[in-house]
Structure formats: C-alpha cells, structure tokens
Write an enzyme that holds these catalytic residues in place. Structure first.
Site, PDB file in Angstrom:
ATOM      1  N   ALA A   9      51.289  70.385  48.309  1.00  0.00           N
ATOM      2  CA  ALA A   9      49.936  70.749  48.715  1.00  0.00           C
ATOM      3  C   ALA A   9      49.380  71.673  47.649  1.00  0.00           C
ATOM      4  O   ALA A   9      50.124  72.390  46.976  1.00  0.00           O
ATOM      5  CB  ALA A   9      49.939  71.446  50.072  1.00  0.00           C
ATOM      6  N   SER A  10      48.066  71.661  47.489  1.00  0.00           N
ATOM      7  CA  SER A  10      47.466  72.362  46.356  1.00  0.00           C
ATOM      8  C   SER A  10      47.454  73.874  46.497  1.00  0.00           C
ATOM      9  O   SER A  10      47.584  74.594  45.511  1.00  0.00           O
ATOM     10  CB  SER A  10      46.030  71.866  46.145  1.00  0.00           C
ATOM     11  OG  SER A  10      46.036  70.483  45.846  1.00  0.00           O
ATOM     12  N   THR A  11      47.283  74.378  47.724  1.00  0.00           N
ATOM     13  CA  THR A  11      47.162  75.822  47.913  1.00  0.00           C
ATOM     14  C   THR A  11      48.139  76.309  48.975  1.00  0.00           C
ATOM     15  O   THR A  11      48.697  75.524  49.751  1.00  0.00           O
ATOM     16  CB  THR A  11      45.732  76.206  48.352  1.00  0.00           C
ATOM     17  OG1 THR A  11      45.499  75.703  49.680  1.00  0.00           O
ATOM     18  CG2 THR A  11      44.690  75.635  47.402  1.00  0.00           C
ATOM     19  N   GLN A  14      47.429  75.311  52.615  1.00  0.00           N
ATOM     20  CA  GLN A  14      47.602  73.919  53.042  1.00  0.00           C
ATOM     21  C   GLN A  14      49.067  73.642  53.388  1.00  0.00           C
ATOM     22  O   GLN A  14      49.969  74.308  52.895  1.00  0.00           O
ATOM     23  CB  GLN A  14      47.132  72.980  51.934  1.00  0.00           C
ATOM     24  CG  GLN A  14      45.636  73.067  51.659  1.00  0.00           C
ATOM     25  CD  GLN A  14      45.202  72.235  50.477  1.00  0.00           C
ATOM     26  OE1 GLN A  14      45.987  71.961  49.583  1.00  0.00           O
ATOM     27  NE2 GLN A  14      43.942  71.829  50.467  1.00  0.00           N
TER      28      GLN A  14
END
Length: 204
Positions: A9-11, A14
């Site tokens: 997940a990007s962050t 998330q």
C-alpha cells in the site's frame, strides 16, 4: 515452485493486507499454497523497498511473484522499472498478477511445446510492460492533479496540509510512554515504524 505474495500500500494510512484474501483464494484455486508473504507500506514509485528487495533475495528460479496487480509492483519511471525487471528476470521469477490473465500460466507446471511457450512468454511480457507503463502514467497524472489542487487551495488560502490522525498519534504516544519498543509500537498501533519515529520526535 514457491509462491511469494507481495502486498503493498502506498501510505501508512492504507491497508497493505487488503488483497490478502484474494491472493490466497487465487493460489488455492491453482493448488499452490502461498509459501511467503512480503508486506509493506511504501510508494510504488520508489525502487528501494525493503520487503520487495527481501523477496528478490529469497527467490529461486521458477518461483512465482504473486500480485494483485502490476501497479502493486511498480509505478517506477522507465529506467528504474527496467532495472527491477532485469533483477526479477535474473532470479528466474514468474510474475503473476490477478488482473492479468496472460500471466496466470505461470502458476502451472503444464508443459507446452517450445513455440507455444515462447509465444505465451512474449505476449505476457508485452502485457506486463504495458501495465507497468500505465501504472507510471497514472501515478504522474495523480501527482499533477494533486499539485494543481494544492496550488489552487493555497491561492485561495484554504490549504491546510494532510490532516493529522489524532487517535493514531495518541495511541503511539501512550505505547511509547509505556516503554514499548518502536517495532512493537508500530505493530500494536497498526502503522509503520517510520510513523512511530516521526511521532516520537514530535514529543518534546
């Protein structure tokens, strides 16, 4: 053949485990249990991702790199993508993505004639390259729209930056105050160690 699942997940906010059930179901449908799982919260536009590098180090020829989609593997610019793809190829890894049917042959040991094998490999390689290029383009467009939105909000005096997750910050501070270590705090709070360190450094 070992199936190595990569979830990203990007962050920190998330959920990188979101696709776990879908990957497990897909592997089970092909009678292939997932041997190892590599989970991280990091941008797909970064080449230096610890869990992805660990996967490449662990991999052996013929293993499967199982993904939800190609954009989980890469949103890299062309040069960095070519380096990553070369590293994957040098390990003899088969890329299999749930949303890329041409890659699903990689889950099978079924022997085909040389011509068919080469044709399937060529088609799948072309599709992977296309999906990686689309993922990068999508990343660049979203960044551009985000920058435009921020610029407009700043011009109107409305930009406040990313809102702080007060509940997360409070939970992390409480865990740290109780003498819990950085990694354990990250695990209990459901965030990354980077986030814990940032919050710790703000305590003053």
């Amino acid at each position: 053949m070992f199936v190595r699942a990569y979830l990203r997940a990007s962050t920190d906010e998330q959920d990188a485990t979101r696709a776990r059930a879908a990957l497990e179901q897909f592997a089970a449908e092909h009678d292939r249990p997932i041997a190892c799982e590599y989970l991280e919260n990091a941008s797909g536009a970064k080449a230096d991702r610890p869990e992805l590098l660990r996967l490449l180090k662990d991999a052996r020829k013929g293993d499967v790199l199982l993904l939800e989609s190609i954009d989980r593997l890469s949103r890299l610019p062309a040069e960095d993508w070519n380096k990553l793809k070369a590293a994957i190829d040098s390990k003899g890894l088969r890329i299999v993505a749930l949303d890329l049917p041409t890659s699903h042959q990689g889950m099978k040991d079924t022997k085909v004639d040389e011509f068919t094998d080469r044709m399937l490999a060529a088609i799948n390689g072309m599709m992977i390259e296309m999906m990686a290029a689309i993922a990068r383009k999508d990343y660049e467009q979203r960044r551009e729209r985000q920058a435009q939105g921020i610029a407009k909000a700043k011009a109107e005096g409305a930009y406040k930056g990313r809102p702080v997750d007060e509940d997360l910050h409070k939970r992390v501070r409480e865990l740290l105050a109780a003498g819990i270590g950085i990694r354990a705090t990250a695990r209990h709070a459901g965030c990354s160690t980077t986030t814990v360190l940032k919050i710790r450094d703000q305590i003053g």
